[in-house]
Design an enzyme around this catalytic site. Structure first.
Site, PDB file in Angstrom:
ATOM      1  N   ASN A  13     -13.231   6.276  37.504  1.00  0.00           N
ATOM      2  CA  ASN A  13     -14.244   6.914  38.339  1.00  0.00           C
ATOM      3  C   ASN A  13     -15.438   5.968  38.361  1.00  0.00           C
ATOM      4  OD1 ASN A  13     -16.236   8.541  39.455  1.00  0.00           O
ATOM      5  ND2 ASN A  13     -16.520   9.751  37.590  1.00  0.00           N
ATOM      6  N   GLY A  14     -15.813   5.476  39.547  1.00  0.00           N
ATOM      7  CA  GLY A  14     -16.942   4.550  39.631  1.00  0.00           C
ATOM      8  C   GLY A  14     -16.621   3.413  40.577  1.00  0.00           C
ATOM      9  N   HIS A  45     -42.658  17.072  69.801  1.00  0.00           N
ATOM     10  CA  HIS A  45     -42.789  15.608  69.877  1.00  0.00           C
ATOM     11  C   HIS A  45     -41.429  14.933  70.068  1.00  0.00           C
ATOM     12  CE1 HIS A  45     -47.020  15.894  68.850  1.00  0.00           C
ATOM     13  NE2 HIS A  45     -46.673  16.770  67.925  1.00  0.00           N
ATOM     14  N   ARG A  91     -14.777  17.295  42.702  1.00  0.00           N
ATOM     15  CA  ARG A  91     -15.366  15.958  42.580  1.00  0.00           C
ATOM     16  C   ARG A  91     -14.759  14.951  43.566  1.00  0.00           C
ATOM     17  NH1 ARG A  91     -18.096  15.388  37.764  1.00  0.00           N
ATOM     18  NH2 ARG A  91     -17.959  13.138  37.978  1.00  0.00           N
ATOM     19  N   GLU A 140     -32.799  22.410  54.543  1.00  0.00           N
ATOM     20  CA  GLU A 140     -31.661  22.824  53.712  1.00  0.00           C
ATOM     21  C   GLU A 140     -30.650  23.623  54.543  1.00  0.00           C
ATOM     22  OE1 GLU A 140     -30.425  22.008  51.058  1.00  0.00           O
ATOM     23  OE2 GLU A 140     -29.229  23.663  50.317  1.00  0.00           O
ATOM     24  N   TRP A 179     -12.038  10.455  45.158  1.00  0.00           N
ATOM     25  CA  TRP A 179     -12.936  10.382  46.321  1.00  0.00           C
ATOM     26  C   TRP A 179     -13.015   8.906  46.660  1.00  0.00           C
ATOM     27  CZ3 TRP A 179     -17.519   8.091  47.820  1.00  0.00           C
ATOM     28  CH2 TRP A 179     -18.159   8.643  48.944  1.00  0.00           C
ATOM     29  N   LYS A 220     -26.770  22.540  54.985  1.00  0.00           N
ATOM     30  CA  LYS A 220     -25.662  23.446  54.627  1.00  0.00           C
ATOM     31  C   LYS A 220     -24.698  23.583  55.799  1.00  0.00           C
ATOM     32  CE  LYS A 220     -25.743  23.629  51.238  1.00  0.00           C
ATOM     33  NZ  LYS A 220     -26.716  23.172  50.302  1.00  0.00           N
ATOM     34  N   LYS A 224     -18.613  16.762  44.995  1.00  0.00           N
ATOM     35  CA  LYS A 224     -19.691  17.519  44.364  1.00  0.00           C
ATOM     36  C   LYS A 224     -20.679  16.605  43.652  1.00  0.00           C
ATOM     37  CE  LYS A 224     -21.705  21.245  42.986  1.00  0.00           C
ATOM     38  NZ  LYS A 224     -22.483  21.936  44.024  1.00  0.00           N
ATOM     39  N   CYS A 272     -14.762  11.552  41.972  1.00  0.00           N
ATOM     40  CA  CYS A 272     -13.493  11.410  41.280  1.00  0.00           C
ATOM     41  C   CYS A 272     -13.534  12.229  39.988  1.00  0.00           C
ATOM     42  CB  CYS A 272     -13.147   9.969  40.919  1.00  0.00           C
ATOM     43  SG  CYS A 272     -13.035   8.894  42.326  1.00  0.00           S
ATOM     44  N   GLU A 288     -22.602  20.387  56.353  1.00  0.00           N
ATOM     45  CA  GLU A 288     -21.601  20.189  55.308  1.00  0.00           C
ATOM     46  C   GLU A 288     -20.398  21.093  55.488  1.00  0.00           C
ATOM     47  OE1 GLU A 288     -23.019  19.364  50.950  1.00  0.00           O
ATOM     48  OE2 GLU A 288     -24.188  21.002  51.749  1.00  0.00           O
TER      49      GLU A 288
HETATM   50  O1  M6R Z   1     -26.031  16.817  41.605  1.00  0.00           O
HETATM   51  P1  M6R Z   1     -27.209  16.499  42.460  1.00  0.00           P
HETATM   52  O2  M6R Z   1     -28.135  17.654  42.616  1.00  0.00           O
HETATM   53  O3  M6R Z   1     -27.953  15.281  41.989  1.00  0.00           O
HETATM   54  O4  M6R Z   1     -26.605  16.183  43.872  1.00  0.00           O
HETATM   55  C1  M6R Z   1     -27.407  15.764  44.932  1.00  0.00           C
HETATM   56  C2  M6R Z   1     -26.661  15.864  46.247  1.00  0.00           C
HETATM   57  O5  M6R Z   1     -25.520  15.071  46.230  1.00  0.00           O
HETATM   58  C3  M6R Z   1     -26.271  17.310  46.559  1.00  0.00           C
HETATM   59  O6  M6R Z   1     -27.370  18.166  46.552  1.00  0.00           O
HETATM   60  C4  M6R Z   1     -25.567  17.394  47.925  1.00  0.00           C
HETATM   61  O7  M6R Z   1     -26.492  17.117  48.939  1.00  0.00           O
HETATM   62  C5  M6R Z   1     -24.942  18.766  48.093  1.00  0.00           C
HETATM   63  N1  M6R Z   1     -23.608  18.630  48.581  1.00  0.00           N
HETATM   64  C6  M6R Z   1     -25.696  19.648  49.002  1.00  0.00           C
HETATM   65  O8  M6R Z   1     -25.079  20.872  49.221  1.00  0.00           O
END
Ligand code: M6R
Length: 612
Positions: free
Chosen positions: A100-101, A508, A27, A485, A74, A489, A607, A2, A492
């Site tokens: 936000n929270g 395995h 956000r 990673e 969000w 990616k 984010k 948010c 996402e």
């Molecule tokens: O701000 P942060 O690095 O603590 O965030 C951690 C994860 O939320 C963040 O890396 C998330 O996995 C990303 N969307 C990955 O691309």
């Protein structure tokens, strides 16, 4: 999660708030809204969907007012919808609030209010908190600020709230605990936001509000108080950020811009720290606490998502170069499983935003138990940066695309410098290797430029495989976390199911998935595992899987075996993740693009994950 914006001053609030919401949309973007106040009348407009939909829906409406608050959501409590969008209005209609929270004990409070005759229009915890504040104000016949203070003492959970009232035409009351709040100081005006991006074009002087503080914000006055009603001195910080850094700069998407920024962002991260000519690594946070690192019985790394992957690479680095045992923990598990923490334990927290709720709370409890917290953080002045005993910023610049790219490589660059510095001080690496790795690290920006100079082949591969329903990503050693990673990616950005695995572990279980339809991405650069990974590629080819390899320029074996190849320059395996991840970032970007998806704002994501 948010984004919140507020303005009070002489200008029209709506255009400032709208622009701010667009900057904060990363956000959360399932709904948005604004509340404006003029002539002692509150006007609240809100809409399901992105900020652009709110903008369209208010055309022709009364948008006047020199004070206002805005929110991009969000969803946590209640589905994304117009009625669950913020701002919410209190039952009397006199107050409007954004939040936000998460208010964890909202059901209990809601029941109490319902028994007093309150009715709720939304499913949100926010509306409950707002009416709780109003109820206290009415019953105690007190000022709004006092009612807020009393309410917050009852509240369990995290919040950053902005509150306006139609009987006070210039004041925004704000409070924070666990969710970020920055206040920009203008001339006769104040700007409030979740981060500095909506503020930067108006002022560079900001105050980061601390947990358990309430801010009473008028055009020409900012009063900070704690929950005990004691005044606090606002600490003004100068923002070191330019407007251009938060705009797209000619790229179609922030994600692509941020991938292409990596030569510069890594250079900025290394600048003034990595000095191969004199054999020095200048990192005050490490230097001043070298004893804690050298004598650590173990290091625990705490992070989430992509930052957790950076942590896994750091485990390999620190164990190899410093001979210190390392454990890498998902912050969300670490905080709840009652981990053994001793006084003096070293915890490295990795976070781009510095606001991730799981990481933040894990650190708070570790710090209480006497651990030494070292933050590797991108967002300057963020909560994790401030909570840490010491740290090193990644200096990657603002990262707006929801998928982390340049922040990841910034984290790796910092962690590599740390491991080299500690290993050399501890004499667990000799000078020759220390200097060679420093030079290799210094060469990274130029080598990433080489990868970025030729993305056509990666685009072609993305188009070829865009309709696959699953992907497997495999790697060994330092390239195993890179495979994780790569899979994250792709998930996402393209919504394609993808799994990352250690290449040898595939037999395995996951090998059962392999058939002629399954693309298998091997991160197979020239390193000490090379011969082994060649065998793993053969195992996939023997089962008719499609192999896409990230291979080293000049390698004449893997490219001959793979169906498709993405090449990266040669470099020491310790540094290799900084290069091998780049083609995977581009692959996921282009797959998302070819599928017509919103790569900067993938569905369901935000984010900065400021809720548990
Ligand atoms: O701000 P942060 O690095 O603590 O965030 C951690 C994860 O939320 C963040 O890396 C998330 O996995 C990303 N969307 C990955 O691309």
């Amino acid at each position: 999660m948010c984004g919140i914006v507020g303005y009070t001053g002489p200008r029209e609030a709506y255009p400032i708030i709208l622009k701010g919401l667009k900057r904060l949309e990363y956000r959360g973007y399932d709904s948005s809204g604004v509340a404006l106040l003029s002539n002692n009348k509150l006007k609240v407009y809100k809409k399901k969907g992105k900020v652009a939909e709110l903008e369209d829906s208010v055309i022709g409406l009364d948008l006047q007012g020199t004070i206002g608050i805005g929110h991009t959501r969000w969803a946590t409590h209640g589905e994304p919808s117009d009625r669950n969008a913020h701002p919410h209005q209190s039952q009397s209609g006199e107050l409007a609030m954004i939040h936000n929270g998460i208010i964890e004990n909202y059901t209990q409070i809601k029941k109490e209010l319902e028994s007093k005759g309150y009715h709720f229009k939304s499913d949100t915890d926010t509306e409950v908190l707002l009416n709780f504040i109003e109820d206290i104000k009415i019953n105690n016949n007190c000022a709004l600020e006092e009612a807020l203070r009393i309410a917050l003492k009852r509240v369990v959970g995290a919040y950053c709230i902005l509150l306006i009232s139609n009987d006070d035409p210039t004041t925004i009351i704000a409070a924070r605990k666990g969710s970020p709040l920055v206040i920009g100081i203008g001339k006769g005006e104040h700007f409030l936001a979740s981060d500095a991006s909506p503020i930067i074009e108006y002022t560079k002087e900001v105050v980061y509000v601390n947990d358990y503080e309430i801010a009473i914000v008028k055009p020409d006055e900012l009063i900070l108080k704690n929950l005990g009603n004691e005044k606090q001195t606002p600490f003004i910080t100068k923002l070191d950020m330019e407007l251009a850094a938060i705009e797209k700069g000619g790229y179609d998407h922030f994600m692509l811009k941020e991938i292409h920024e990596q030569p510069n962002s890594i250079f900025d991260c290394l600048r003034g720290r990595l000095l191969p000519q004199s054999g020095q690594i200048m990192m005050g946070g490490i230097e001043n606490n070298m004893d804690a690192f050298i004598h650590a019985n173990r290091i625990v790394i705490v992070a989430c998502g992509t930052s957790w992957h950076a942590g896994l690479i750091a485990e390999y680095l620190i164990e190899e170069l410093c001979r210190i045992p390392v454990e890498v923990e998902y912050a969300s598990e670490f905080r709840y499983r009652n981990p053994v923490i001793h006084k003096g334990d070293v915890i490295i927290a990795i976070s781009q935003s510095g606001e991730t709720a799981d990481t933040l709370v894990a650190l708070e409890s570790a710090k209480e138990k006497g651990a030494f917290i070292f933050g590797v953080v991108n967002a300057v002045g963020s909560s994790i940066a401030r909570l840490s005993n010491a740290g090193a910023y990644t200096h990657s610049g603002p990262e707006i695309g929801v998928a982390s790219t340049k922040a990841f490589t910034g984290q790796l660059a910092v962690l590599m410098m740390m491991a080299l510095k500690i290993g050399f001080a501890k004499k667990t690496i000799d000078e020759k290797r220390y200097l060679q790795l420093m030079r290799d690290l210094e060469s990274v920006p130029e080598k990433i430029k080489e990868i970025l100079a030729n993305t056509k082949e990666i685009e072609r591969i993305a188009e070829k495989y865009k309709d696959a329903s699953d992907f497997l990503f495999l790697g060994r050693g330092y390239n195993f976390p890179v495979a994780l990673e790569g899979a994250l990616k792709l998930k996402e950005i393209s919504y394609i199911h993808a799994e990352g695995y250690p290449a040898a572990e595939m037999k395995h279980g996951p090998i059962a998935l392999v058939d002629e339809k399954l693309p298998v991405v091997f991160v197979a650069t020239k390193d000490s595992y090379y011969q082994k990974i060649v065998s793993n590629v053969q195992e996939i080819k023997a089962r008719k899987g499609k192999v896409i390899a990230v291979a080293t320029i000049g390698d004449d074996i893997i490219p001959g075996m793979a169906d498709d190849v993405m090449l990266v320059p040669d470099i020491d395996e310790v540094i290799a993740p900084l290069l091998s991840v780049v083609p995977l970032q581009l692959l996921s970007y282009y797959v998302g693009l070819y599928k017509g998806l919103d790569v900067d704002k993938p569905r369901n994501l935000a984010k900065s994950v400021t809720v548990e």
